[in-house]
Design a protein around this motif. Sequence first.
Motif, short mmCIF file in Angstrom:
data_model
loop_
_atom_site.label_atom_id
_atom_site.label_comp_id
_atom_site.label_asym_id
_atom_site.label_seq_id
_atom_site.Cartn_x
_atom_site.Cartn_y
_atom_site.Cartn_z
N ARG A 148 4.39 1.28 -1.27
CA ARG A 148 5.36 0.46 -0.57
C ARG A 148 4.85 -0.98 -0.51
O ARG A 148 3.65 -1.21 -0.38
CB ARG A 148 5.61 0.96 0.86
CG ARG A 148 6.10 2.40 0.95
CD ARG A 148 6.58 2.72 2.38
NE ARG A 148 5.64 2.27 3.40
CZ ARG A 148 4.61 2.98 3.85
NH1 ARG A 148 4.35 4.18 3.33
NH2 ARG A 148 3.83 2.50 4.79
N SER A 153 0.85 -1.19 0.00
CA SER A 153 0.00 0.00 0.00
C SER A 153 0.89 1.23 0.00
O SER A 153 2.07 1.17 0.36
CB SER A 153 -0.91 0.03 1.24
OG SER A 153 -0.14 0.11 2.43
N ASP A 154 0.31 2.37 -0.43
CA ASP A 154 1.00 3.66 -0.36
C ASP A 154 2.35 3.62 -1.07
O ASP A 154 3.33 4.21 -0.60
CB ASP A 154 1.16 4.06 1.12
CG ASP A 154 1.43 5.56 1.28
OD1 ASP A 154 1.01 6.33 0.39
OD2 ASP A 154 2.03 5.94 2.30
#
Length: 297
Positions: free
Chosen positions: A268, A265-266
Amino acid sequence: MALLDLSDLGPDTFLGVSPPVGPQRVFGGQVASQALVAAGRTVDPARAVHSLHGYFVRPGDPAEPITYAVERVRDGRSFSVRRSVATQHGKTIFFMSASFHVPEEGLDHQAPAPRVVPGAKPSDSEEPGAPDDRVVPPPEELPTLLERLAPYPERARALALREMPIDVRYDGEPGWVRPGNRRPEPHQRVWMRIDGTLPDDPLLHACALTFASDLTLLDSVLSAHGEVWGPGGVIGASLDHAVWFHRPFRADEWLLYDCWSPSASDARGLATGRLFTRDGRHVASAVQEGLLRRVGG
């Protein structure tokens, strides 16, 4: 061996170099393994490394030597702790904490290892993170990296120009196979070993495993999505890396790297891997988070 043979610059300070032919920035496994060499040289050889935790701060310049400064954080009755900082051009590019432990008797167990069965085929029936009885073929039945690269002449030529000290054999599709040929797979499993014979030095084998543990771990994040490295897929960089050493092993014998990604997520992705000997002993575990960004074709 030359990469892990650091020069001594003075009290707890060492100098490492990069291969003459390699990537545009220092390979993360190289700087992590060299940092562990530096830390280990300041510890009683009777104390074996049992864990390391490192952060990649800046890209390393392969054309410049790397200085490693070691801080002796603590020497207790059973454990020694070291902090190893890698610098170039006066700036930190990587730092690591490593812990060393005298051998002790205690509880001993491990989760089941994948079964090695001649003629085994990849399975697509696993659930992420769940125990499974998936079988894997022995390394001799899997293609070498150069054989894998046969459909990609440019990559094959680039690989042929570099010395490959580690024999890597994928069970399934590598992260650089074109997107149209990939399917999502919860796990990625890779056989690897040092392609030669190492001296009988446990620290050297731990450093070699640390180097190898950074080669394919983030591939498992892409594997979960059927994604690919490079144009039309994802570019990435290691953010941090941790390894725990559980049992004795030799890095010049085949190790099965069983990897999967519990979360992304994000921009990463988190990947975790277990390393097993051929007879199923769980010798080490690794966890890494990487920065992963989509790029155009």
